[in-house]
Design a protein around this motif. Structure first.
Motif, PDB file in Angstrom:
ATOM      1  N   SER A 151       0.746  -1.065  -0.192  1.00 15.80           N
ATOM      2  CA  SER A 151      -0.307   0.074  -0.065  1.00 15.80           C
ATOM      3  C   SER A 151       0.886   1.101   0.642  1.00 15.80           C
ATOM      4  CB  SER A 151      -0.762   0.040   1.099  1.00 15.80           C
ATOM      5  OG  SER A 151      -1.530   0.944   1.198  1.00 15.80           O
ATOM      6  N   LEU A 152       0.432   2.235  -1.114  1.00 17.07           N
ATOM      7  CA  LEU A 152       0.857   3.515  -0.730  1.00 17.07           C
ATOM      8  C   LEU A 152       1.052   4.700   0.461  1.00 17.07           C
ATOM      9  CD1 LEU A 152       0.380   4.637  -4.101  1.00 17.07           C
ATOM     10  CD2 LEU A 152       2.334   4.563  -3.695  1.00 17.07           C
ATOM     11  N   GLU A 153       0.075   3.785   1.152  1.00 12.22           N
ATOM     12  CA  GLU A 153       0.192   4.597   2.374  1.00 12.22           C
ATOM     13  C   GLU A 153       0.634   4.099   3.683  1.00 12.22           C
ATOM     14  OE1 GLU A 153      -3.987   3.145   3.909  1.00 12.22           O
ATOM     15  OE2 GLU A 153      -5.164   4.221   2.582  1.00 12.22           O
ATOM     16  N   VAL A 163      10.334   6.751  -4.247  1.00 11.12           N
ATOM     17  CA  VAL A 163      10.625   6.126  -5.260  1.00 11.12           C
ATOM     18  C   VAL A 163       9.594   5.922  -6.454  1.00 11.12           C
ATOM     19  CG1 VAL A 163       8.303   3.718  -5.755  1.00 11.12           C
ATOM     20  CG2 VAL A 163       8.561   5.031  -3.417  1.00 11.12           C
ATOM     21  N   GLY A 164       9.193   6.892  -7.149  1.00  8.59           N
ATOM     22  CA  GLY A 164       8.212   7.233  -8.154  1.00  8.59           C
ATOM     23  C   GLY A 164       9.734   8.226  -9.055  1.00  8.59           C
ATOM     24  N   LEU A 165      11.195   8.976  -8.486  1.00  7.12           N
ATOM     25  CA  LEU A 165      12.126   9.014  -9.378  1.00  7.12           C
ATOM     26  C   LEU A 165      13.041   7.653  -8.998  1.00  7.12           C
ATOM     27  CD1 LEU A 165      13.314  11.976  -7.119  1.00  7.12           C
ATOM     28  CD2 LEU A 165      12.329  11.737  -9.206  1.00  7.12           C
ATOM     29  N   VAL A 166      13.333   6.378  -8.266  1.00  8.20           N
ATOM     30  CA  VAL A 166      13.733   5.533  -8.656  1.00  8.20           C
ATOM     31  C   VAL A 166      13.433   4.678 -10.156  1.00  8.20           C
ATOM     32  CG1 VAL A 166      14.108   3.405  -7.871  1.00  8.20           C
ATOM     33  CG2 VAL A 166      14.574   5.321  -6.172  1.00  8.20           C
ATOM     34  N   ALA A 167      11.632   4.939 -10.332  1.00  3.61           N
ATOM     35  CA  ALA A 167      10.846   3.987 -11.587  1.00  3.61           C
ATOM     36  C   ALA A 167      11.722   4.810 -12.696  1.00  3.61           C
ATOM     37  CB  ALA A 167       9.576   4.358 -11.558  1.00  3.61           C
ATOM     38  N   VAL A 206      10.763  -0.706  -8.687  1.00  7.38           N
ATOM     39  CA  VAL A 206      10.330   0.540 -10.034  1.00  7.38           C
ATOM     40  C   VAL A 206       8.865  -0.826 -10.899  1.00  7.38           C
ATOM     41  CG1 VAL A 206      10.715   0.247 -12.523  1.00  7.38           C
ATOM     42  CG2 VAL A 206      12.740   0.762 -10.573  1.00  7.38           C
ATOM     43  N   VAL A 207       9.170  -1.741  -9.932  1.00  9.81           N
ATOM     44  CA  VAL A 207       7.564  -3.334 -10.447  1.00  9.81           C
ATOM     45  C   VAL A 207       6.512  -2.552  -9.478  1.00  9.81           C
ATOM     46  CG1 VAL A 207       6.666  -5.267 -10.455  1.00  9.81           C
ATOM     47  CG2 VAL A 207       8.922  -4.694 -10.645  1.00  9.81           C
ATOM     48  N   PHE A 208       7.235  -1.982  -8.244  1.00 11.66           N
ATOM     49  CA  PHE A 208       5.546  -1.435  -7.546  1.00 11.66           C
ATOM     50  C   PHE A 208       4.898  -0.187  -7.299  1.00 11.66           C
ATOM     51  CE2 PHE A 208       4.711   1.801  -3.795  1.00 11.66           C
ATOM     52  CZ  PHE A 208       3.267   0.906  -3.660  1.00 11.66           C
ATOM     53  N   ALA A 209       6.364   0.697  -8.037  1.00 10.65           N
ATOM     54  CA  ALA A 209       5.365   2.365  -9.024  1.00 10.65           C
ATOM     55  C   ALA A 209       4.516   2.323  -9.722  1.00 10.65           C
ATOM     56  CB  ALA A 209       6.761   3.006  -9.369  1.00 10.65           C
ATOM     57  N   SER A 212       1.237   0.347  -8.293  1.00  6.63           N
ATOM     58  CA  SER A 212       0.235   0.796  -7.690  1.00  6.63           C
ATOM     59  C   SER A 212      -0.137   1.680  -8.510  1.00  6.63           C
ATOM     60  CB  SER A 212       1.201   1.123  -6.704  1.00  6.63           C
ATOM     61  OG  SER A 212       2.399   2.620  -7.101  1.00  6.63           O
ATOM     62  N   GLY A 213       0.358   2.170  -9.167  1.00  3.02           N
ATOM     63  CA  GLY A 213      -0.181   3.586 -10.018  1.00  3.02           C
ATOM     64  C   GLY A 213       0.559   5.094  -9.727  1.00  3.02           C
TER      65      GLY A 213
END
Length: 221
Positions: A151-153, A163-167, A206-209, A212-213
């Motif tokens: 969960s992003l929460e 995490v977005g920047l890692v992606a 990266v996969v999670f990013a 999860s949307g």
């Protein structure tokens, strides 16, 4: 010394990788195998730093071998680089989802292979932003199976941003520059996000990013 295990069903491919790696100072090939079952057995016995794992092998393939290795707590420090003949391979995506640290197309340039092995040994993910973003975005878009429940929460706003920047393929140094913090602080944010999400390494972030949307397929690079 970076200790590498080679797992590929083609003897000539293994020989080529061995010759290239053993000519490089600081890298040692500790063994080679031709199928997934032997890859698991030898990884358990030798505990190499890196396994170069062919995704498609007879019998037990590289995907199942990856699953078994990453699920063994005694092999938590072993990093797996998937070898594939073409970049848009759904099995590569599943291997990244399981915990592989990245992938290489078999016809990659020798220098890129050596750089990749060293990068993964230092704890980075081997993810070319151009290829990997396209791979994961396209496969997430058409893969309807549910991924791990995360969960992003659980993340702070800053951790989501990181995490977005890692992606997007940024290193800790580049993330630090973007957020005007030190690379050490960026690394701390990445590490905390990995712990909260139960991610084995940056590749799983990266996969999670995408799953999860947090990052949208086809979004800005």
């Amino acid at each position: 010394m970076i200790r590498v295990l080679l797992a590929d069903d083609q003897a000539l491919v293994r020989a080529g990788f061995r010759a290239l790696l053993e000519a490089e100072p600081g890298i040692e090939v500790v063994g080679e195998v031709g199928n997934g079952e032997e890859a698991v057995r030898l990884t358990t016995s030798l505990v190499p730093d890196i396994v170069l794992m062919d995704i498609r092998m007879p019998g037990q393939d590289g995907l199942e071998a990856t699953r078994r290795i990453v699920s063994d707590p005694q092999l938590a420090e072993v990093r797996i680089i998937i070898l594939t003949t073409f970049d848009l391979d759904e099995y590569v995506f599943e291997a990244l989802r399981l915990g592989a640290s990245g992938f290489l197309v078999k016809d990659t340039e020798p220098l890129d292979l050596l750089r990749g092995v060293r990068a993964v040994a230092q704890g980075d993910a081997l993810l070319s932003p151009s290829i990997t973003r396209r791979l994961i975005a396209e496969l997430v878009a058409r893969d309807r199976r549910p991924g791990p429940v995360r969960s992003l929460e659980a993340l702070t706003d800053r951790e989501r941003e990181v995490v977005g920047l890692v992606a997007a393929g940024l290193s800790n140094r580049e993330i630090g520059e973007r957020l005007v913090v030190s690379p050490a602080t960026a690394k701390t944010h990445v590490s905390r996000a990995m712990v909260k999400l139960g991610a084995r390494d940056r590749a799983q972030l990266v996969v999670f990013a995408f799953e999860s949307g947090l990052v949208q397929p086809g979004g800005p690079r």
